[in-house]
Design an enzyme around this catalytic site. Sequence first.
Site, PDB file in Angstrom:
ATOM      1  N   GLU A  77       0.811  -1.219   0.000  1.00  0.00           N
ATOM      2  CA  GLU A  77       0.000   0.000   0.000  1.00  0.00           C
ATOM      3  C   GLU A  77       0.843   1.267   0.000  1.00  0.00           C
ATOM      4  O   GLU A  77       0.424   2.297  -0.551  1.00  0.00           O
ATOM      5  CB  GLU A  77      -0.944   0.012   1.210  1.00  0.00           C
ATOM      6  N   PHE A 139     -11.257  -7.281  14.089  1.00  0.00           N
ATOM      7  CA  PHE A 139     -10.178  -7.719  13.202  1.00  0.00           C
ATOM      8  C   PHE A 139      -9.859  -6.633  12.174  1.00  0.00           C
ATOM      9  O   PHE A 139     -10.733  -6.124  11.488  1.00  0.00           O
ATOM     10  CB  PHE A 139     -10.585  -9.013  12.490  1.00  0.00           C
ATOM     11  N   GLN A 140      -8.602  -6.275  12.104  1.00  0.00           N
ATOM     12  CA  GLN A 140      -8.072  -5.263  11.191  1.00  0.00           C
ATOM     13  C   GLN A 140      -8.748  -3.903  11.362  1.00  0.00           C
ATOM     14  O   GLN A 140      -8.919  -3.139  10.422  1.00  0.00           O
ATOM     15  CB  GLN A 140      -8.170  -5.731   9.730  1.00  0.00           C
ATOM     16  N   LYS A 189     -17.525  -0.794   6.141  1.00  0.00           N
ATOM     17  CA  LYS A 189     -17.950  -1.882   5.261  1.00  0.00           C
ATOM     18  C   LYS A 189     -19.470  -1.897   5.071  1.00  0.00           C
ATOM     19  O   LYS A 189     -19.958  -2.141   3.965  1.00  0.00           O
ATOM     20  CB  LYS A 189     -17.467  -3.221   5.824  1.00  0.00           C
ATOM     21  N   MET A 505      24.193   8.982   2.365  1.00  0.00           N
ATOM     22  CA  MET A 505      24.135  10.279   3.027  1.00  0.00           C
ATOM     23  C   MET A 505      24.451  10.158   4.508  1.00  0.00           C
ATOM     24  O   MET A 505      25.139  11.015   5.082  1.00  0.00           O
ATOM     25  CB  MET A 505      22.769  10.926   2.820  1.00  0.00           C
TER      26      MET A 505
END
Length: 612
Positions: A77, A139-140, A189, A505
């Site tokens: 993502e 969940f999630q 959802k 760097m």
Amino acid sequence: MTAGNPINPADLAKNLGNRSGSETSPVERMTGSQAIVRSLEELGVTDIFGLPGGAILPTYDPLFDSEKLNHILVRHEQGAGHAAEGYSIASGKVGVAIATSGPGATNLLTAIADANMDSVPLVCITGQVSSKVIGTDAFQEADIVGMTMPITKHSFMVRDAQEIPRCIATAFKIAATGRPGPVLVDITKDAQQGMMDFSWPPANTDPRGYNPVTRGHSKQIREAAKLITESQRPVLYVGGGVVRAEASEELLKLAKTIGAPVVTTLTARGAYPDSDPQNLGMPGMHGTVPAVTAMQKSDLLIALGARFDDRVTGVVSEFAPHAKVIHVDVDPAEISKIRIADVPIVGDLRYVLPDLNEILEGEFASDLPDLTDWWKLVNRFKDNYPLGYTKTDDGLGSPQYVIQKLSELTGPDAYYVTGVGQHQMWAAQFIQSENPRHFINSAGLGTMGFSVPAAMGVKVAFPDSVVWAIDGDGCFQMTNQELATCVQNNIPIKVAIINNSSLGMVRQWQNLFYDGRYSNTHLKTGMGTERVPDFVKLAEAYGCAALRCESDEDVEETIKQALAINDRPVVVDFNVSPDALVWPMVPAGVSNDQIQIAKDISASWGEDEEML
């Protein structure tokens, strides 16, 4: 699919139907998920980047049937977010990323924060657990609205299917207008699965209290013009706001009217052509000596869409100590935030610059200053301290030479997307930037891993253009999985890995400020027989063409080979010296007057120069 023209407020208003004579479409009964897809289509979106999961799954079903939306399935993502950023910066359109709840949404956070720092218009759509279980540690489940509030222009939580079109349309309006930036739309959802009555355009898309100023105050613009006529050592300090406002042509006109030197920050490279002799290059910590010194010696800074970032100013109290400041920015919060503006102008540069040009070319035309003496001094800086580099003593490749040849052989019409670190600074120095939106990088947040997915987004926007991702071996290992996305979706970017087997760097700072104690910066990715990983084998495993270059003698031919391959992504492993350092450099915590052109060697301004 191509990106088309940039979305400006007028285009957005057209897509929202906010124009005289517009009519609302017939009402249609559909699910919230179908409304998400239809809203994106109505807004003129053509390309989105995302990865499905449970909480966003209802939306992926109608997305399957869409003939207008090209969905790019990423491998992470964060890659979706950076791809949407690259797409947006290059095209001027609002980038769109989509993810599921929980870890899917949190993986977008870095890209959202990056877009917020660099004023990139994004709309990120995330799925959320059903309304009934919010707050139960389902969940999630993750409070992504709460997490993103500090790093977005606005974050929506949508629990009602009927609210979906309005929230998405409003998100696009907020992202694209005023100071651009990211907006999150988190949709439960059950809202996606619920039924609603869809019509377009939605009502009430004007956020309460949100009214960005576009036109600068005429009195302030006149005061700015007056201050310009009184100056003897003006400098145009150009930031990324010029690019976001599509104001490069008006900038060129202003520069020619005044005749002043121009410096372009990291996000403004290409806003003013490098080939023009008035362009002194990039200011700041790794800026050119002429750019840094001209600002220090100036009596007037004309700051256009710039925010006086610490990497530009060094110690603020000692930055351009004799200069008055004209500060033009669409975001009033930036005005006088760091440096007090003598003439503050809140407004969009696409409108402010034409007004300023008109006044200077009209009633103030005979009062413009003679800058002959100023240019004598500035040209001395340019002659005495040209941008260059010295090869290292270890016989290994020169990263500056690689990037210089990359620019020469590819040309200024290509797009160059960098990661973060030494290679980013060398690219900013040695890529010939002639066009706005063609040099793309993560500036404010400094996000390693930006290059490959962002270049992918640029290539989706402009499939017929050459797109180089210039990456370091450290950055490349953070997001190279998006090469699989490129291969499977026929997105043939070209990747130049500036491989010095180290976190370059950080290693440079350890070299200069920590007595060469290289703590945890050696990556062992390129030198000798041990290659962990072997980037050529890795690229081939992804289905890319792969090349390796181990000496400066082979650089030109290797780049030509890469440019000739256009049917799949190309990855080039350029093995270069870990001892190459980025110069010039202003060490952290000191005045820009102490700019160094090599280790322990500071640029020296003559006695006559100090008197100015």
